[in-house]
Structure formats: C-alpha cells, structure tokens
Design an enzyme around this catalytic site. Structure first.
Site, PDB file in Angstrom:
ATOM      1  N   ALA A 169       0.810  -1.167  -0.008  1.00  0.00           N
ATOM      2  CA  ALA A 169       0.262  -0.054  -0.114  1.00  0.00           C
ATOM      3  C   ALA A 169       0.805   1.177  -0.098  1.00  0.00           C
ATOM      4  O   ALA A 169       0.335   2.418   0.261  1.00  0.00           O
ATOM      5  CB  ALA A 169      -0.939   0.011   1.323  1.00  0.00           C
ATOM      6  N   GLY A 170       2.240   1.055  -0.207  1.00  0.00           N
ATOM      7  CA  GLY A 170       3.139   2.163  -0.293  1.00  0.00           C
ATOM      8  C   GLY A 170       3.293   2.752   0.947  1.00  0.00           C
ATOM      9  O   GLY A 170       3.798   4.151   1.177  1.00  0.00           O
ATOM     10  N   SER A 176       7.919  -3.164   4.334  1.00  0.00           N
ATOM     11  CA  SER A 176       9.082  -4.148   4.188  1.00  0.00           C
ATOM     12  C   SER A 176      10.181  -3.409   4.988  1.00  0.00           C
ATOM     13  O   SER A 176      10.940  -3.873   5.584  1.00  0.00           O
ATOM     14  CB  SER A 176       9.414  -4.564   2.821  1.00  0.00           C
ATOM     15  OG  SER A 176       9.807  -3.290   2.100  1.00  0.00           O
ATOM     16  N   ALA A 196       9.787  -1.135   7.459  1.00  0.00           N
ATOM     17  CA  ALA A 196       9.622  -1.229   8.893  1.00  0.00           C
ATOM     18  C   ALA A 196       9.715  -2.448   9.421  1.00  0.00           C
ATOM     19  O   ALA A 196      10.520  -2.416  10.649  1.00  0.00           O
ATOM     20  CB  ALA A 196       8.173  -0.914   9.280  1.00  0.00           C
ATOM     21  N   ASP A 211      11.943   5.012   2.828  1.00  0.00           N
ATOM     22  CA  ASP A 211      11.119   4.392   3.631  1.00  0.00           C
ATOM     23  C   ASP A 211      12.096   3.895   4.775  1.00  0.00           C
ATOM     24  O   ASP A 211      11.556   4.235   5.987  1.00  0.00           O
ATOM     25  CB  ASP A 211      10.603   2.884   3.062  1.00  0.00           C
ATOM     26  CG  ASP A 211       9.640   3.481   2.007  1.00  0.00           C
ATOM     27  OD1 ASP A 211       9.254   4.502   1.672  1.00  0.00           O
ATOM     28  OD2 ASP A 211       9.072   2.319   1.418  1.00  0.00           O
TER      29      ASP A 211
END
Ligand code: MEV
Length: 311
Positions: free
Chosen positions: A93-94, A98, A100, A141
């Site tokens: 879902a963007g 992965s 985190a 991310d």
C-alpha cells in the site's frame, strides 16, 4: 522492538524529477521480538505464516542481508537468534511495510548480539534489506521508519528530520482503495506528461517546491487548515498529471465534504492509498463514512517516533 510505517505527505512523483518531498512516520507498526539461540537465525512471521532460517533463506533474504551487515559492522560472523515478526502495516500500500520490518528486525538482531542499535547502524542495515526487495530504493522508507517524525527528502541529498513541527488535535486517515497499482506504470505516465509539458513542466516542479516549503511552514506553525489546503492543491496537480483514480477521487471527496482539512492520494497513485488530514473529533465519523463505501481505513497519529526498543 517496533518500527513505524511511513506515508508521503506531499511531493511524490515530483520528487523523482528533483523536487522536494515530505514524508512522515505514522502510527502503524512492525514489531520484532527476539531471543538468543544456539544455532541458525530463525525468523517467523505471524502475518505471512512463514518460519525460515535466514542462513538458507528463500523469503527473507532481505533480512539475511541486514543480519550480515550488522555482524560485519563489528567484524563478526552472524550470530544465532530467533526472531518473531508481526506487523499492522498493510503490504503493497506504499506505506513502507518491508522497510519497517527490516528496521525492527535490525535493531532486534543487533541487541541480541550485544550491540547498541544506533540510528546509523539500523538505517544502513535496513537499507541493505530494502535493496533486495526494491532493487534501487531511494532510502526514504527505511530512513523515516528509523528516525521518525516528518522528513524532508530530495533526491541525492541527505534526508532531514524537520524540527519543531507538529499537528495538535489532528488525525490522519489512511484510506486503502484496495485497487492494485504499479508504481512503475504510474511513474511512466507521470513522466511522459511532464516531458510533454516542456518548459511548463519545469515551472510546475518549481511550484511544487514552493508548495512543500509552505507545507513545512504550516507544520512549524501547527496550522492544520493551511496544510489541508496544500494537500488539496497537491492532489489537484497529481490528478492533472494522470495518476489519480476514480476510487481515490471518491474517497477524497467523501473525506473533504465530511470535514477533512484536506485530502490527497499518497505514493504512486492510480489506486493504492489516499490520506485525509482531519480534526481528531471528526476522525471517527469520517472514517465510518468511508468504510460504508467499502474503503479500509486506518486512523493514525502522524509524525510519530522512529524505532523504539522495548524489553
Ligand atoms: C512511490 O511511493 C513514490 C513515487 O514518488 C516514486 C518514488 O519516489 O520512487 C511515485
């Protein structure tokens, strides 16, 4: 150990072409629970129902990279461990699920080896994991999940955690349309339009930089109404560049007419996820209205801390 998800607040797509973007850590978490072991590095995932020894990995080779990086950083061979992983973060879902997981795993693995999980070590180890998952990721991310808060990002520059920013009395709704999308296709469509606009494209990139600067100002002044306006403007531009979707428009309009400060798509668009910045007291009702229309909604805090260690 827990590590948060991220969302892009504004600047997605434009960031690929050199503009600034702001991302934020949000209150959905991946968790890693570890214990020392005699042999193997056994990872079990509650969500995926998989148990695997990383030393002969199939599914979690990303985490094997992180473990090797951490061990190499202290000139040791990877040490045995058992680590259980679970996550609230929707996959695909963007929201950096992965990354985190990699951040929580890395911090946990370091501690099991008697090493202090410094921000730098965790960030870099998680980046090694992300390279396996995404090829050539920007690093946003794993950075946001590690350091938390609101992060200013520009390609080729070190991400900066913004200081003295916050939004009191607000909630962020993350609205999953359930429409699958390809980031690559969306980036191609956006880029083609931007090229076709020639010089105007350059002016839009400059405009987006100014919108991001204004948004940072709104965050510093704790001005949710102003930020909402800028989120709406950002969405309008993304829509005009061809990366919205009917389902995103429906979700965004429901949120706006029910009292959101502002709403927009987040990430690649063309499906996927939208965000709505809402007054805390209206979060419940807006969320219910969206759910009635079939959307999955997560009501989260925005700008939460990065990874935290719990015993
Ligand atoms: C995707 O989550 C965000 C995009 O800006 C692509 C990228 O930055 O790599 C669309």
């Amino acid at each position: 150990m827990q590590a948060p998800a991220k969302i892009i607040l504004l600047g997605e797509h434009w960031v690929v072409h050199g503009s600034k973007a702001v991302a934020a850590a949000v209150g959905l978490y991946a968790r890693a629970l570890g214990q020392k072991a005699e042999q193997g590095i056994v990872v079990s995932s509650k969500n995926l129902g998989i148990v695997e020894d990383l030393t002969s990995c199939h599914k979690f080779c990303n985490l094997w990279e992180a473990a090797q990086y951490i061990a190499a950083s202290v000139s040791r061979k990877p040490w045995p461990a058992r680590i259980h992983i679970e996550s609230d973060i929707p996959i695909g879902a963007g929201m950096g699920s992965s990354a985190a997981v990699a951040v929580a795993f890395s911090a946990c693995y370091a501690i099991l080896g008697g090493i202090k999980p410094s921000l730098n070590l965790v960030l870099r180890a998680a980046y090694e994991a992300e390279k396996i998952v995404h090829g050539n990721p920007s690093g946003i991310d794993n950075t946001v999940s590690t350091i938390g808060g609101f992060v200013l990002y520009r390609r080729g520059e070190n991400p900066i955690r913004l200081s003295n920013v916050g939004l009191k009395g607000t909630k962020l709704l993350i609205i999953d349309t359930g429409i699958p999308r390809s980031t690559k296709v969306a980036v191609d469509i956006f880029s083609t339009r931007l090229r076709a606009l020639n010089g105007l494209g350059g002016s839009l990139l400059e405009l987006v930089n100014k919108v991001v600067d204004e948004a940072i100002m709104a965050l510093k002044e704790d001005d949710a109404a102003k930020l909402g306006l800028l989120l709406d403007l950002s969405h309008g531009l993304l829509n005009a560049m061809g990366v919205s979707h009917e389902a995103l428009e429906t979700a965004i309009h429901i949120a706006r007419r029910s009292g959101a400060y502002g709403a927009k798509l987040t990430g690649a668009g063309m499906g996927g996820t939208a965000i709505a910045l809402v007054p805390s007291e209206k979060a419940g009702i807006i969320s219910s209205l969206l759910q009635e229309r079939g959307f999955r909604v997560f009501e989260v805090e925005i700008g939460v801390n990065g990874f935290t260690i719990q015993s």
